[in-house]
Design an enzyme around this catalytic site. Structure first.
Site, PDB file in Angstrom:
ATOM      1  N   ILE A  58       0.896   2.977   6.441  1.00  0.00           N
ATOM      2  CA  ILE A  58       0.170   3.860   7.337  1.00  0.00           C
ATOM      3  C   ILE A  58      -0.354   3.227   8.725  1.00  0.00           C
ATOM      4  CG2 ILE A  58      -0.368   5.195   5.389  1.00  0.00           C
ATOM      5  CD1 ILE A  58      -3.206   3.962   5.549  1.00  0.00           C
ATOM      6  N   ASP A  59      -0.318   1.924   8.823  1.00  0.00           N
ATOM      7  CA  ASP A  59      -0.829   1.045   9.888  1.00  0.00           C
ATOM      8  C   ASP A  59       0.039   1.456  11.044  1.00  0.00           C
ATOM      9  OD1 ASP A  59      -3.113   0.626   8.648  1.00  0.00           O
ATOM     10  OD2 ASP A  59      -2.414  -1.153   7.946  1.00  0.00           O
ATOM     11  N   GLN A  91      11.917  31.096  12.999  1.00  0.00           N
ATOM     12  CA  GLN A  91      12.089  31.249  14.400  1.00  0.00           C
ATOM     13  C   GLN A  91      12.979  30.158  14.990  1.00  0.00           C
ATOM     14  OE1 GLN A  91       8.315  31.955  16.091  1.00  0.00           O
ATOM     15  NE2 GLN A  91       8.194  33.909  15.527  1.00  0.00           N
ATOM     16  N   GLY A 126       1.048  -1.164   0.007  1.00  0.00           N
ATOM     17  CA  GLY A 126      -0.012   0.051  -0.019  1.00  0.00           C
ATOM     18  C   GLY A 126       0.839   1.263  -0.083  1.00  0.00           C
TER      19      GLY A 126
END
Length: 976
Positions: free
Chosen positions: A371-372, A784, A231
């Site tokens: 992504i899991d 910054q 995936g």
């Protein structure tokens, strides 16, 4: 900024001097139209001899020799009689009338002025503008460079040393001479020279000519393939970019294999050699640009046979695979079978024994793109936090409409075998309940348990309900728990207006967040190192991360552990399943329970051990401050303690008695809020230390958590120092670092820094898009960070900045000059190319003199109209709006640990009320661990007080990698 010198002195390749082949050079040198003769003068015979040998080595032929009182038989015309010695050199064949030629008349005249040596300034300049040059055409530009290297002669190769089209050098008398492979002086394309033609008409492949001139190579050049499989996940493109550029920078060839393992099986155009610029702009792209696909043939031996043959044909002997556990399992099987596959290919005459020589071993390195976040042995996988960001953003939106209508929402997220996304989304969004496969509820009671918690929350005044369900959610009897079942339960038992939202593939989409860009880049870079360090005996490594530290683990062990989670779940061994996840997983689950379940007497400590704990925010606002306050307060309430908020810092306490008890409903929705709900400022306790101690005594505080940046760090130090005089301050105190500058000693991570980086990355992506649209524009972006260069360096890595200026390294003229020259070189090479916009990041405190505007003015002036420079300042946008999921999660985890620290010190220090030095500590993430370090040690030994930062810079590796992989820093490695 460190940069490679523009003029490179080389050590000779061989101890003996070797001239170029006479046929090779004599028949290739041709004068660029307009010049026929050059006369140069030596001041003594030694200089004359050195110069003569210099030109002879470059392929010129001596055709006329003259000495006073003696003329050579082939001398032409009269010569100057003030010359002791004279030589005429030609660049063509025996017959000077054939073809174009250049003649050099070298004369020796006593007392002639000798050229001065180069100054450092002259060495750094472009030689073409220093003096007139004799420029010759030759297709053998590489051979010229090899000869100059052997003689350790300084030269300049343009546009770069690895893809030269021109080379300039000076003879021993200081005369500038150039060689070009451009038949058209206006082109920037390197001509593809196929073969060399000698005087007798014989043709020789150019590779053989160059190899002969270069001498034997020390070893076979490593060719590394990169593949994305399984995936897609945000950050995969960053990994491919890092592998390609790191491989080129380290002297290897990089090949992108398209469409996953299908590309290995098909071969041909699906295996492409990558150049430096091929991956430009990939950091900000979602998905995977080299594609991924299921490949049934690779699961069969015949498919792996084809893949092995295609790798040998392309010379690839190492494979870096970015994918999930299935993809990595296939890669390791491929390596295990490699020897047998080659033997079979030779036996069937698909390959010869000679063709496989040098390819007996296959190197495999794994990067986990999923992504899991379901791989054991690593805390995070590439794409996990980007996906979590999409989920949290969606749930935040749902949260608003749920609050408006007093509804319940059941949100289904991905995770067939892993509940990481569901659990983390539950914590980061303040969900009421989560269903995950690793810790399933009881099949008999989960409905009652869910309804009890939701009902309790509603009874306290909560108007909304969020339940997160992993797609693989089950009960303890392995029965699937569907979103529909949860909805029906909430409707039927509690009468709630309930809706279902299935997020689907939106969770995979979009650009990678800052963390995934860093993770993919650092892991891709380390993967190339792992390839180069690998031996046939080395187990295939998986590149992972533990806390803040990039790590390597045996791939097959990590895959086996991951698969054993599914086995443990199937066997209903849920305790083992939890233990096999990363080091944070079980902690987060317990933290979620501690801050979600309220009024459960079984979780509360005995009455005599219940504490009054104060929480205060100090310093500038930072994402995660509210999440930390909420988590600390909820933990206190679940344990029976009483949490107090000190509003508006120590000033509010000393002047206004701004102490308020926190209730559960007060803080329930703070996890998604930016800024500081209880107020914050930079004032330290010494604003009135006596009044501070008075109010500590008035409220009988048993512990204090300070959330903030360097001012919070200093506040803890002042309070610890004041203990000697004020007994009320002899309580456990802990500082939880929260500042976008990430400059607190004792930790490598501060709350708010991830939110800042995400905001800065989004801003820079937009600015870079604008710069790219105009093709020739550089943006100097001021960021910054105070006197710490962390934010600038990290952001530079994540957006592919060409240069980063930090307070640690400062800015000087030499640095600016080097960067401007590199910009000129890059824009010369990038004629008409897309994604050509450039970014330079400058920390606000990097220099008092070289301001952002001045740097842009200098670049604009030195560009001479060839490109433009603008400034951009995101300002306080960098503080972020809604905190990032990582800041929310770590705020929760660290705040709970702070409360436990206070509990433990009260338990151990009974009667002492936390008088020990260790009871005043800073919590931090150092390398692969969460640690507590006492404030006195940090202040005395680890703090650079003047510059308000730690003495040790942990992010130096980020800076090194960023420089090596940027468009300009790496331009010397660019090749076609």
């Amino acid at each position: 900024m460190a940069t490679s010198p523009y003029i490179l002195p080389y050590q000779p390749f061989q101890p003996s001097r070797q001239s170029l082949s006479s046929n090779q050079i004599t028949n290739s040198l041709s004068l660029v139209h307009g010049v026929s003769c050059l006369s140069i003068v030596a001041g003594d015979e030694d200089s004359f001899s050195k110069t003569l040998n210099f030109y002879l080595d470059l392929g010129f032929r001596e055709v006329v020799v003259y000495e006073r009182g003696l003329h050579a038989s082939d001398a032409r015309g009269d010569h100057c009689f003030d010359s002791l010695r004279e030589s005429w050199l030609h660049s063509t064949g025996d017959n000077p009338d054939e073809g174009e030629q250049v003649t050099i008349k070298l004369r020796c005249v006593l007392n002639a002025t000798s050229p001065a040596g180069f100054t450092e300034e002259q060495r750094a300049r472009d030689w073409r503008g220093m003096s007139p040059a004799l420029v010759l055409y030759t297709p053998y530009i590489d051979s010229i460079i090899q000869q100059l290297r052997r003689e350790t002669v300084l030269y300049q190769a343009l546009p770069s040393d690895s893809a030269p089209m021109e080379v300039y050098t000076h003879d021993p008398l200081g005369t500038l001479i150039g060689f070009t492979s451009k038949s058209n002086p206006f082109t920037t394309t390197v001509p593809a020279v196929k073969e060399a033609v000698s005087a007798d008409g014989a043709k020789t492949p150019i590779e053989a000519v160059n190899a002969a001139s270069a001498g034997p190579t020390p070893g076979k050049k490593k060719k590394i393939g990169i593949i994305t499989s399984g995936g897609d996940a945000p950050g995969m493109n960053g990994a491919v970019r890092a592998v390609v550029r790191a491989a080129i920078a380290k002297g290897c060839d990089a090949y992108a294999i398209y469409e996953g393992y299908e590309g290995l099986v098909q071969g041909g155009s699906m295996m492409k050699k990558m150049s430096w610029t091929d991956v430009r702009g990939w950091l900000s792209e979602g998905g995977t640009l080299i594609g991924t696909a299921r490949c049934a043939p690779f699961r069969e031996r015949w498919g792996r046979l084809k893949a092995a043959k295609n790798m040998i044909v392309n010379g690839i002997d190492a494979l870096i695979v970015c994918g999930g556990d299935g993809s990595l399992t296939g890669a390791d099987l491929f390596r295990a079978e490699w020897s047998g596959l080659l033997a079979e290919l030779v036996a069937t005459n698909e390959l010869t024994a000679d063709s496989i020589r040098g390819y007996e071993h296959l190197t495999i390195v794994g990067l986990v793109g999923s992504i899991d976040n379901d791989m054991s042995s690593t805390d995070a996988t590439i794409g996990g936090f980007s996906s979590l960001s999409r989920i949290c953003q969606s749930v935040d939106f749902i949260d608003a409409t749920a609050l408006s209508h007093s509804r319940a929402f059941v949100v289904e997220v991905m995770g067939r075998h892993c509940g990481w996304l569901a659990l983390m989304a539950g914590i980061a969004t303040g969900a009421d309940y989560v269903f995950i496969p690793e810790q399933p509820p009881s099949a008999d009671t989960w409905g009652d348990e869910l309804c009890s918690i939701v009902h309790e929350h509603r009874k306290k005044g909560k108007r909304k309900t969020i339940v997160i369900v992993a797609e693989g959610a089950i009960d303890d009897q392995l029965n699937h728990i569907s979103p529909e079942a949860v909805k029906d339960l909430l409707v039927e038992k509690l009468g709630l207006d309930t809706r279902i939202t299935t997020l689907g593939h939106v969770q995979r989409g979009g650009s990678a967040v800052a963390f995934d860009r860093m993770l993919s880049t650092m892991q891709g870079y380390d993967a190339v190192d792992a390839v180069l360090e690998s031996t046939p005996e080395t187990p295939s490594p998986m590149i992972g991360i533990t806390e803040n530290k990039i790590s390597r683990k045996p791939l097959i062990e990590a895959v086996a552990m991951t698969k054993s989670v599914a086995t443990a779940i199937k066997n209903k061994d849920f305790k083992t399943a939890m233990a096999l996840r990363d080091t944070e997983f079980e902690e987060y689950y317990k933290a979620f329970q501690a801050i979600t379940i309220v009024d459960d007497e079984s979780l509360k400590v005995p009455v005599e051990k219940r504490l009054k704990i104060a929480i205060i925010n100090i310093g500038a606002p930072a994402g995660g401050m509210n999440a930390a306050t909420r988590a600390a307060a909820c933990y206190c309430l679940s344990r029976g303690h009483t949490p107090y908020a000190i509003h508006n810092g120590f000033t509010g306490l000393a002047r206004h008695d701004s102490v308020r008890e926190l209730k559960w409903l007060d803080v329930e929705n703070w996890v998604i809020r930016g800024g500081s709900e209880i107020g914050t400022n930079r004032n330290l306790p010494d604003v009135d230390i006596g009044m501070v101690a008075y109010y500590f005594q008035k409220y009988a505080f048993d512990g204090l958590m300070i959330v903030g940046g360097f001012e919070a760090f200093l506040s803890l130090y002042q309070l610890e120092e004041a203990r000697a005089n004020y007994p009320a301050l002899r309580i456990p105190m802990v500082c939880l670092p929260a500042t976008i500058s990430n400059n607190v000693p004792g930790t490598e991570y501060s709350l708010g820094s991830d939110t800042c980086l995400n905001a800065l990355v989004d801003y820079c992506d937009v600015v870079k898009q604008s710069a790219s649209a105009t093709r020739r524009r550089v943006f100097v972006v001021e960021v910054q960070g105070g006197k710490s260069g962390y934010v600038a360096t990290y952001a530079g890595l994540c957006v592919g900045a060409i240069a980063v200026y930090t307070p640690e390294s400062g800015i000087d003229l030499r640095m600016l000059d080097a960067d401007v020259r590199k910009l000129r070189e890059t824009y010369t090479r990038d004629v008409g190319q897309t994604r050509a916009g450039k970014l330079i990041l400058r920390n606000e405190k990097a220099s008092k003199i070289f301001t952002t505007e001045l740097i842009a003015d200098i670049i604009r002036e030195e560009a001479k109209g060839r490109f433009d420079a603008r400034t951009a300042n995101p300002g306080h946008v960098q503080q972020g709006g809604i905190p990032s999921p990582m800041d929310r999660l770590r705020a929760t985890r660290l705040a709970v640990k702070c409360m436990q620290f206070i509990e433990q010190n009260q338990e151990e220090g009974t009667g002492l009320r936390g008088e020990s030095v260790e009871s005043a500590s800073v919590i931090g993430i150092l390398g692969a661990k969460i640690v507590f370090t006492n404030i006195k040690y940090l202040y005395d030994h680890e703090t650079e007080k003047t510059n308000r930062r730690p003495r040790k810079t942990f992010w130096t590796t980020l800076q090194t990698v960023s420089e090596q992989l940027s468009d300009v820093r790496g331009s010397e490695f660019i090749s076609d």
